[in-house]
Scaffold this active site. Structure first.
Site, mmCIF file in Angstrom:
data_model
loop_
_atom_site.group_PDB
_atom_site.id
_atom_site.type_symbol
_atom_site.label_atom_id
_atom_site.label_comp_id
_atom_site.label_asym_id
_atom_site.label_seq_id
_atom_site.Cartn_x
_atom_site.Cartn_y
_atom_site.Cartn_z
ATOM 1 N N ASP A 1 0.824 -1.209 0.000
ATOM 2 C CA ASP A 1 0.000 0.000 0.000
ATOM 3 C C ASP A 1 0.854 1.253 0.000
ATOM 4 O OD1 ASP A 1 -1.811 -2.239 1.106
ATOM 5 O OD2 ASP A 1 -3.135 -0.629 0.443
ATOM 6 N N LYS B 1 -1.145 -5.252 3.966
ATOM 7 C CA LYS B 1 -2.226 -5.808 4.791
ATOM 8 C C LYS B 1 -1.714 -6.481 6.050
ATOM 9 C CE LYS B 1 -5.716 -5.468 4.292
ATOM 10 N NZ LYS B 1 -6.444 -4.387 4.992
HETATM 11 C C1 RUB Z 1 -5.359 -4.264 0.420
HETATM 12 C C2 RUB Z 1 -4.025 -4.770 0.654
HETATM 13 C C3 RUB Z 1 -3.372 -5.304 -0.497
HETATM 14 C C4 RUB Z 1 -2.643 -4.108 -1.001
HETATM 15 C C5 RUB Z 1 -1.546 -4.407 -1.872
HETATM 16 O O1 RUB Z 1 -5.890 -3.678 1.551
HETATM 17 O O2 RUB Z 1 -3.419 -4.666 1.676
HETATM 18 O O3 RUB Z 1 -2.494 -6.335 -0.162
HETATM 19 O O4 RUB Z 1 -3.564 -3.194 -1.556
HETATM 20 O O5 RUB Z 1 -1.946 -4.859 -3.095
HETATM 21 P P1 RUB Z 1 -7.441 -3.411 1.593
HETATM 22 P P2 RUB Z 1 -1.737 -3.892 -4.315
HETATM 23 O O6 RUB Z 1 -8.112 -4.685 1.239
HETATM 24 O O7 RUB Z 1 -7.650 -2.999 3.012
HETATM 25 O O8 RUB Z 1 -7.717 -2.308 0.613
HETATM 26 O O9 RUB Z 1 -0.324 -3.423 -4.230
HETATM 27 O O10 RUB Z 1 -1.992 -4.758 -5.477
HETATM 28 O O11 RUB Z 1 -2.737 -2.820 -4.155
#
Ligand code: RUB
Length: 357
Positions: free
Chosen positions: A243, A254
Site C-alpha cells: 500500500d 495488509k
Molecule cells: C489491500 C491490501 C493489499 C494491497 C496491496 O488492503 O493490503 O495487499 O492493496 O496490493 P485493503 P496492491 O483490502 O484494506 O484495501 O499493491 O496490489 O494494491
C-alpha cells in the site's frame, strides 16, 4: 484525441477483470464485499457515493482506489460542469477515505495539478489526464509482472497474502498476481498458496476467485499456517503487494504481511513485494512514519454481520502492518527489481521515472 468511452471499450475488449469503469454517464464498480458469492455491480453518479464505497471497502486494494482518485475527480468535473472549487473539494473528500495507500493521494494530486494548471476546457483536460493515468496503471501491471516473473522458477510454490490482483488494480493482475499470472502465461508450472487474510478474507474470497478464473493452481491457507508450510519446504517464494513503500524500503501492506516476512526470513524463503514506482513514497523516510489505518473492531468480532465472539468482546483492527526493509529480498516494479540498499535504488528508480527514461 482518445475519449473515455473509447478507452473503456478497449479495456473491455482485453481479457481484464475491471474493478471500476465508466458507462452511460455513471461510474460502475464491482462490489468486492459480495465476491465470490455474488457479482454485484453498483452504478453511481456522485463523488460522495464513491467515497463511501472506498471507506466501506466495496472498492479496495491500493491500485484500484488509486484509479478512483482519477475517476472520482473526472466524475466531479462532469457533475460540476468543470467548477474548480467543486473538483478540489471532491479531491479532499476522497483523500480522507483511507490513509495508508498512497496511490489514491497521488492520483488526486495529479488531477488537482490539472485543475490548477492553464488551458481552455477543464473537463476535457481532466478526461485526458484520467485516460493517461488509467493506461499507465495498466501498462505498469504488464511491465512489473514481466520483471517479477523472472524471479519465479519452474515448479515454485508462491505464497501470497491478502489480494493484490486484478480487482485491486487495473484489471490484468494488479501487482502480486501480475507476477504470478505472467509466470503462468510463460508456461511455468507454479502453485499458489493464498492466505485467507482475516478479518475481511480478501485472500479466500477474492484472490482464490481470480486464481480460479485465470486457471492457476492454488491452495487456500489460514493466515496462521504460513510458518508451518515454509518450515516444511512447501513454499519457494513469497510475493505480496504494497500500500506504500517508504524511501528506506520499509513496506506497509495488509495486516499479517510482517508475520509472513518473519517466517520467510527464518526459513530462507525469498520475500518480494510487487508494486509500482507510484506506490513508493520518497516523502516518507521509514515505515514508522506511515499512517496505519485502524478500522472498526466490529469487523473483527463479526463476519458479514454474524457475531463470532461473545457480545462485548474487545477487539483491535490495525488494517496494515509494516515489514522492515531487511526482510525484503527485492521490490518488483515496472522498471525492474530494486535491491538493497533501498535508499539509493529507490531514489534512482524515482529519477528514471521523473526523467521518463
Ligand atoms: C489491500 C491490501 C493489499 C494491497 C496491496 O488492503 O493490503 O495487499 O492493496 O496490493 P485493503 P496492491 O483490502 O484494506 O484495501 O499493491 O496490489 O494494491
Amino acid at each position: 484525441m482518445k475519449r473515455i468511452h473509447e478507452l473503456v471499450r478497449s479495456f473491455q475488449e482485453q481479457e481484464l477483470l475491471l474493478p471500476i469503469w465508466f458507462e452511460e454517464d455513471k461510474l460502475h464498480f464491482i462490489d468486492q464485499k459480495k465476491l465470490p458469492f455474488e457479482s454485484r455491480i453498483e452504478a453511481i453518479t456522485e463523488v460522495d457515493e464513491l467515497a463511501t464505497a472506498i471507506k466501506d471497502m466495496t472498492i479496495r486494494g491500493s491500485g484500484a482506489i488509486g484509479t478512483c482518485g482519477a475517476w472520482g475527480l473526472y466524475l466531479a468535473a462532469l457533475r460540476s460542469h468543470g467548477n474548480p472549487e467543486a473538483i478540489i473539494q471532491a479531491g479532499a473528500l476522497l483523500k480522507q477515505t483511507r490513509p495508508t495507500a498512497v496511490n489514491l493521494m497521488k492520483t488526486v494530486d495529479e488531477i488537482i495539478g490539472i485543475v490548477q494548471g492553464k488551458g481552455s476546457d477543464l473537463i476535457e483536460r481532466i478526461e485526458q489526464k484520467t485516460i493517461e493515468i488509467l493506461e499507465r496503471q495498466l501498462a505498469f501491471e504488464h511491465q512489473l509482472g514481466s520483471h517479477g516473473a523472472e524471479m519465479i522458477d519452474e515448479g515454485d510454490a508462491i505464497l501470497t497474502h491478502c489480494h493484490s490482483g486484478a480487482l485491486a488494480g487495473s484489471g490484468y493482475g494488479g501487482r502480486a498476481l501480475s507476477v504470478i499470472r505472467k509466470a503462468h502465461e510463460q508456461g511455468k508450472n507454479i502453485h499458489v498458496y493464498t492466505c485467507e487474510t482475516r478479518p475481511y478474507l480478501q485472500g479466500a474470497r477474492i484472490t482464490a476467485y481470480e486464481l480460479k478464473k485465470f486457471g492457476i493452481p492454488h491452495t487456500l491457507l489460514t493466515d496462521n499456517m504460513s510458518g508451518y508450510c515454509m518450515s516444511q519446504g512447501m513454499v519457494q517464494k513469497v510475493v505480496v503487494g504494497s500500500d506504500r513503500v517508504a524511501s528506506n524500503g520499509d513496506l506497509a501492506n495488509k495486516i499479517g504481511t510482517y508475520m509472513h516476512a518473519l517466517a520467510a526470513k527464518a526459513n530462507g524463503v525469498p520475500f518480494y513485494t510487487a508494486t509500482s514506482s507510484h506506490t513508493i513514497d520518497l516523502a516518507v523516510a521509514a515505515g514508522r512514519d506511515i499512517e496505519v489505518e485502524f478500522r472498526d473492531a466490529s469487523e473483527v468480532t463479526s463476519f458479514q454481520k454474524r457475531a463470532i465472539a461473545p457480545e462485548g468482546t474487545n477487539a483491535l483492527y490495525p488494517s496494515f502492518d509494516i515489514t522492515p526493509n531487511e526482510l525484503i529480498s527485492g521490490i518488483i516494479t515496472e522498471k525492474g527489481v530494486m535491491q538493497a540498499p533501498y535508499p539509493s535504488s529507490l531514489r534512482s528508480l524515482q529519477s528514471t521515472v521523473e526523467s521518463g527514461v
